[in-house]
Design a protein around this motif. Structure first.
Motif, PDB file in Angstrom:
ATOM      1  N   ALA A   1       9.413  -5.553 -12.131  1.00  0.00           N
ATOM      2  CA  ALA A   1      10.597  -5.386 -11.279  1.00  0.00           C
ATOM      3  C   ALA A   1      11.854  -5.895 -11.988  1.00  0.00           C
ATOM      4  O   ALA A   1      12.958  -5.388 -11.762  1.00  0.00           O
ATOM      5  N   LYS A   2      11.666  -6.873 -12.878  1.00  0.00           N
ATOM      6  CA  LYS A   2      12.785  -7.433 -13.638  1.00  0.00           C
ATOM      7  C   LYS A   2      12.960  -6.772 -14.999  1.00  0.00           C
ATOM      8  O   LYS A   2      14.008  -6.908 -15.630  1.00  0.00           O
ATOM      9  N   HIS A   3      11.948  -6.083 -15.464  1.00  0.00           N
ATOM     10  CA  HIS A   3      11.970  -5.399 -16.760  1.00  0.00           C
ATOM     11  C   HIS A   3      11.500  -3.958 -16.515  1.00  0.00           C
ATOM     12  O   HIS A   3      10.313  -3.670 -16.657  1.00  0.00           O
ATOM     13  N   PRO A   4      12.406  -3.062 -16.134  1.00  0.00           N
ATOM     14  CA  PRO A   4      12.014  -1.717 -15.702  1.00  0.00           C
ATOM     15  C   PRO A   4      11.114  -1.008 -16.714  1.00  0.00           C
ATOM     16  O   PRO A   4      11.399  -0.999 -17.920  1.00  0.00           O
ATOM     17  N   PRO A   5      10.030  -0.420 -16.225  1.00  0.00           N
ATOM     18  CA  PRO A   5       9.048   0.202 -17.112  1.00  0.00           C
ATOM     19  C   PRO A   5       9.453   1.605 -17.559  1.00  0.00           C
ATOM     20  O   PRO A   5      10.341   2.228 -16.986  1.00  0.00           O
ATOM     21  N   ARG A   6       8.752   2.083 -18.573  1.00  0.00           N
ATOM     22  CA  ARG A   6       8.942   3.457 -19.039  1.00  0.00           C
ATOM     23  C   ARG A   6       8.252   4.441 -18.092  1.00  0.00           C
ATOM     24  O   ARG A   6       8.806   5.463 -17.717  1.00  0.00           O
ATOM     25  N   HIS A   7       7.028   4.114 -17.721  1.00  0.00           N
ATOM     26  CA  HIS A   7       6.286   4.933 -16.762  1.00  0.00           C
ATOM     27  C   HIS A   7       6.474   4.359 -15.353  1.00  0.00           C
ATOM     28  O   HIS A   7       6.743   3.173 -15.187  1.00  0.00           O
ATOM     29  N   THR A   8       6.319   5.205 -14.355  1.00  0.00           N
ATOM     30  CA  THR A   8       6.260   4.690 -12.989  1.00  0.00           C
ATOM     31  C   THR A   8       4.964   3.912 -12.823  1.00  0.00           C
ATOM     32  O   THR A   8       3.880   4.384 -13.181  1.00  0.00           O
ATOM     33  N   LEU A   9       5.076   2.698 -12.295  1.00  0.00           N
ATOM     34  CA  LEU A   9       3.915   1.844 -12.092  1.00  0.00           C
ATOM     35  C   LEU A   9       3.637   1.732 -10.599  1.00  0.00           C
ATOM     36  O   LEU A   9       4.499   1.302  -9.830  1.00  0.00           O
ATOM     37  N   VAL A  10       2.452   2.128 -10.200  1.00  0.00           N
ATOM     38  CA  VAL A  10       2.009   2.007  -8.812  1.00  0.00           C
ATOM     39  C   VAL A  10       1.095   0.795  -8.717  1.00  0.00           C
ATOM     40  O   VAL A  10       0.146   0.653  -9.498  1.00  0.00           O
ATOM     41  N   PHE A  11       1.386  -0.089  -7.768  1.00  0.00           N
ATOM     42  CA  PHE A  11       0.586  -1.296  -7.554  1.00  0.00           C
ATOM     43  C   PHE A  11      -0.106  -1.166  -6.206  1.00  0.00           C
ATOM     44  O   PHE A  11       0.556  -1.058  -5.173  1.00  0.00           O
ATOM     45  N   ALA A  12      -1.448  -1.189  -6.232  1.00  0.00           N
ATOM     46  CA  ALA A  12      -2.228  -0.970  -5.012  1.00  0.00           C
ATOM     47  C   ALA A  12      -3.183  -2.135  -4.787  1.00  0.00           C
ATOM     48  O   ALA A  12      -4.104  -2.365  -5.584  1.00  0.00           O
ATOM     49  N   ALA A  13      -2.947  -2.900  -3.706  1.00  0.00           N
ATOM     50  CA  ALA A  13      -3.896  -3.912  -3.248  1.00  0.00           C
ATOM     51  C   ALA A  13      -4.850  -3.203  -2.286  1.00  0.00           C
ATOM     52  O   ALA A  13      -4.453  -2.799  -1.186  1.00  0.00           O
ATOM     53  N   LEU A  14      -6.079  -3.022  -2.721  1.00  0.00           N
ATOM     54  CA  LEU A  14      -7.006  -2.143  -2.029  1.00  0.00           C
ATOM     55  C   LEU A  14      -7.919  -2.903  -1.083  1.00  0.00           C
ATOM     56  O   LEU A  14      -8.359  -4.020  -1.359  1.00  0.00           O
ATOM     57  N   ASP A  15      -8.232  -2.270   0.022  1.00  0.00           N
ATOM     58  CA  ASP A  15      -9.172  -2.774   1.017  1.00  0.00           C
ATOM     59  C   ASP A  15     -10.526  -2.102   0.786  1.00  0.00           C
ATOM     60  O   ASP A  15     -10.630  -1.083   0.078  1.00  0.00           O
ATOM     61  N   GLY A  16     -11.575  -2.660   1.371  1.00  0.00           N
ATOM     62  CA  GLY A  16     -12.864  -1.973   1.436  1.00  0.00           C
ATOM     63  C   GLY A  16     -13.632  -1.854   0.140  1.00  0.00           C
ATOM     64  O   GLY A  16     -14.579  -1.067   0.067  1.00  0.00           O
ATOM     65  N   GLU A  17     -13.297  -2.633  -0.880  1.00  0.00           N
ATOM     66  CA  GLU A  17     -14.081  -2.572  -2.121  1.00  0.00           C
ATOM     67  C   GLU A  17     -15.500  -3.048  -1.897  1.00  0.00           C
ATOM     68  O   GLU A  17     -16.465  -2.458  -2.411  1.00  0.00           O
ATOM     69  N   GLU A  18     -15.623  -4.109  -1.115  1.00  0.00           N
ATOM     70  CA  GLU A  18     -16.946  -4.682  -0.875  1.00  0.00           C
ATOM     71  C   GLU A  18     -17.815  -3.798   0.018  1.00  0.00           C
ATOM     72  O   GLU A  18     -19.008  -4.049   0.171  1.00  0.00           O
ATOM     73  N   LEU A  19     -17.232  -2.760   0.580  1.00  0.00           N
ATOM     74  CA  LEU A  19     -17.963  -1.814   1.432  1.00  0.00           C
ATOM     75  C   LEU A  19     -18.012  -0.443   0.774  1.00  0.00           C
ATOM     76  O   LEU A  19     -17.761   0.575   1.395  1.00  0.00           O
ATOM     77  N   GLY A  20     -18.313  -0.432  -0.525  1.00  0.00           N
ATOM     78  CA  GLY A  20     -18.528   0.830  -1.211  1.00  0.00           C
ATOM     79  C   GLY A  20     -17.302   1.449  -1.836  1.00  0.00           C
ATOM     80  O   GLY A  20     -17.213   2.678  -1.934  1.00  0.00           O
ATOM     81  N   LEU A  21     -16.353   0.631  -2.281  1.00  0.00           N
ATOM     82  CA  LEU A  21     -15.150   1.113  -2.978  1.00  0.00           C
ATOM     83  C   LEU A  21     -14.339   2.072  -2.101  1.00  0.00           C
ATOM     84  O   LEU A  21     -13.725   3.031  -2.584  1.00  0.00           O
ATOM     85  N   GLN A  22     -14.322   1.783  -0.807  1.00  0.00           N
ATOM     86  CA  GLN A  22     -13.722   2.708   0.155  1.00  0.00           C
ATOM     87  C   GLN A  22     -12.199   2.802   0.022  1.00  0.00           C
ATOM     88  O   GLN A  22     -11.614   3.870   0.223  1.00  0.00           O
ATOM     89  N   GLY A  23     -11.537   1.688  -0.291  1.00  0.00           N
ATOM     90  CA  GLY A  23     -10.085   1.742  -0.411  1.00  0.00           C
ATOM     91  C   GLY A  23      -9.627   2.573  -1.593  1.00  0.00           C
ATOM     92  O   GLY A  23      -8.659   3.330  -1.493  1.00  0.00           O
ATOM     93  N   ALA A  24     -10.311   2.448  -2.710  1.00  0.00           N
ATOM     94  CA  ALA A  24      -9.967   3.258  -3.884  1.00  0.00           C
ATOM     95  C   ALA A  24     -10.177   4.734  -3.594  1.00  0.00           C
ATOM     96  O   ALA A  24      -9.351   5.578  -3.970  1.00  0.00           O
ATOM     97  N   ASN A  25     -11.271   5.051  -2.907  1.00  0.00           N
ATOM     98  CA  ASN A  25     -11.520   6.453  -2.562  1.00  0.00           C
ATOM     99  C   ASN A  25     -10.443   6.988  -1.629  1.00  0.00           C
ATOM    100  O   ASN A  25      -9.946   8.106  -1.813  1.00  0.00           O
ATOM    101  N   ALA A  26     -10.048   6.183  -0.630  1.00  0.00           N
ATOM    102  CA  ALA A  26      -9.000   6.613   0.306  1.00  0.00           C
ATOM    103  C   ALA A  26      -7.671   6.818  -0.419  1.00  0.00           C
ATOM    104  O   ALA A  26      -6.939   7.770  -0.139  1.00  0.00           O
ATOM    105  N   PHE A  27      -7.356   5.932  -1.347  1.00  0.00           N
ATOM    106  CA  PHE A  27      -6.129   6.061  -2.130  1.00  0.00           C
ATOM    107  C   PHE A  27      -6.115   7.388  -2.882  1.00  0.00           C
ATOM    108  O   PHE A  27      -5.099   8.102  -2.912  1.00  0.00           O
ATOM    109  N   LEU A  28      -7.242   7.750  -3.486  1.00  0.00           N
ATOM    110  CA  LEU A  28      -7.306   8.959  -4.306  1.00  0.00           C
ATOM    111  C   LEU A  28      -7.448  10.225  -3.474  1.00  0.00           C
ATOM    112  O   LEU A  28      -7.077  11.303  -3.922  1.00  0.00           O
ATOM    113  N   GLU A  29      -7.986  10.095  -2.263  1.00  0.00           N
ATOM    114  CA  GLU A  29      -8.058  11.244  -1.365  1.00  0.00           C
ATOM    115  C   GLU A  29      -6.694  11.581  -0.777  1.00  0.00           C
ATOM    116  O   GLU A  29      -6.429  12.725  -0.409  1.00  0.00           O
ATOM    117  N   ASN A  30      -5.837  10.591  -0.672  1.00  0.00           N
ATOM    118  CA  ASN A  30      -4.487  10.793  -0.139  1.00  0.00           C
ATOM    119  C   ASN A  30      -3.479  10.082  -1.047  1.00  0.00           C
ATOM    120  O   ASN A  30      -2.801   9.140  -0.634  1.00  0.00           O
TER     121      ASN A  30
END
Length: 303
Positions: free
Chosen positions: A142-171
């Protein structure tokens, strides 16, 4: 985290990046301590403790300077996994715009296994430590602007079968064909040998030169490994959120420590965090992000 135990590794050579620490160690440790407090009740998806963690993370997303996609950082989804039914789980997603239309997605799951009877599983290493490092990296960019767009995702449901990562990629908030790389962090803080693994280069060997630019720090060094099928449970390919990116052909590097006696135990508390190793481990991840943001081109990293 869902991984198992130990494996061989190759210590990386050709260190070129500087050693100065560029993150706020005090804030890093405070984030982990807050997320792994008893009051968070183990942060199991769909619980009051999870809601408390979300509230804290939303505040921190705003403080570090992340931007929401649309009018909210929240991405809601349902979990139906084995015997776990969660009507509303929540990913928290923000970004820092870059000059390129290509995207690097940085992930760390904030959920843990919750409570069993009167016992609380606080998950300081698994995975408050990864979330702390995610926030530290977001604060830096945020203080040193990147070259690429950086998406930061704090994901839910990893302990229940990687569900948050799947939801992120489905939408996804950006088209999948714009995502160059996933950098996933899961368990960074408990290791007494100064070893942090960068896993995934067996599948994506074109990433090896980028990892090799990251110089060891006084308390932490990077090693390759834990990504070969013949390693069985020591192959971490499918054992955290990066697997959902890998399934879709998106290259990844996964940063983590080997399992320790506190993994998925009630003893995974803030008191166990190696406060010399962890800030350097988080800095190694940040140094890798700086390297790939500067040098990664828009060409495929697949073989």
């Amino acid at each position: 985290m869902m991984k198992k135990t130990f494996a061989f590794a190759f210590i990386l050579a050709m260190p070129l990046l500087g050693t100065a620490q560029q993150l706020d160690s005090k804030q890093l440790l405070q984030d982990v301590q807050t997320l792994s407090a008893d009051s968070m009740q183990g942060r199991r998806s769909g619980t009051a403790g999870s809601a408390m963690a979300q509230e804290y993370l939303l505040k921190r997303f705003k403080q570090v300077g992340l931007k929401p996609f649309g009018d909210s950082f929240e991405q809601h989804f349902k979990i139906d996994y084995e015997r776990a039914q969660v009507p509303q789980a929540t990913n928290l997603v923000g970004y820092i715009p870059g000059k390129s239309d290509k995207v690097i997605v940085v992930t760390a799951h904030y959920d843990h296994v919750g409570q069993r009877e009167s016992e609380i599983f606080n998950g300081a290493d698994d995975n408050a430590s990864g979330v702390g490092a995610l926030l530290a990296a977001a604060s830096y960019f945020a203080k040193h602007p990147p070259r690429h767009t950086l998406v930061f995702a704090a994901l839910d449901g990893e302990e229940l079968g990687l569900q948050g990562a799947n939801a992120f990629l489905e939408n996804p908030p950006v088209p999948l064909d714009r995502i160059l790389l996933n950098v996933n962090m899961d368990m960074l803080s408990i290791n007494n040998k100064g070893e942090l693994y960068a896993s995934g280069t067996h599948h994506y060997p074109k990433l090896i030169p980028h990892v090799q630019q990251v110089k060891p720090l006084p308390q932490a060094k990077l090693l390759l490994g834990h990504d070969r099928p013949e390693q069985g449970h020591n192959d971490w390919t499918n054992q955290s959120d990066h697997f959902m990116f890998h399934k879709r052909g998106i290259p990844y590097i996964y940063f983590g420590v080997e399992d320790h006696p506190h993994y998925h135990k009630t003893t995974d508390d803030f008191d166990q965090v190696n406060q010399a190793f962890y800030p350097d481990a988080a800095q190694l991840v940040l140094n890798f992000l700086k390297q790939v943001d500067t040098n990664l081109k828009g060409k495929s990293l697949e073989n």
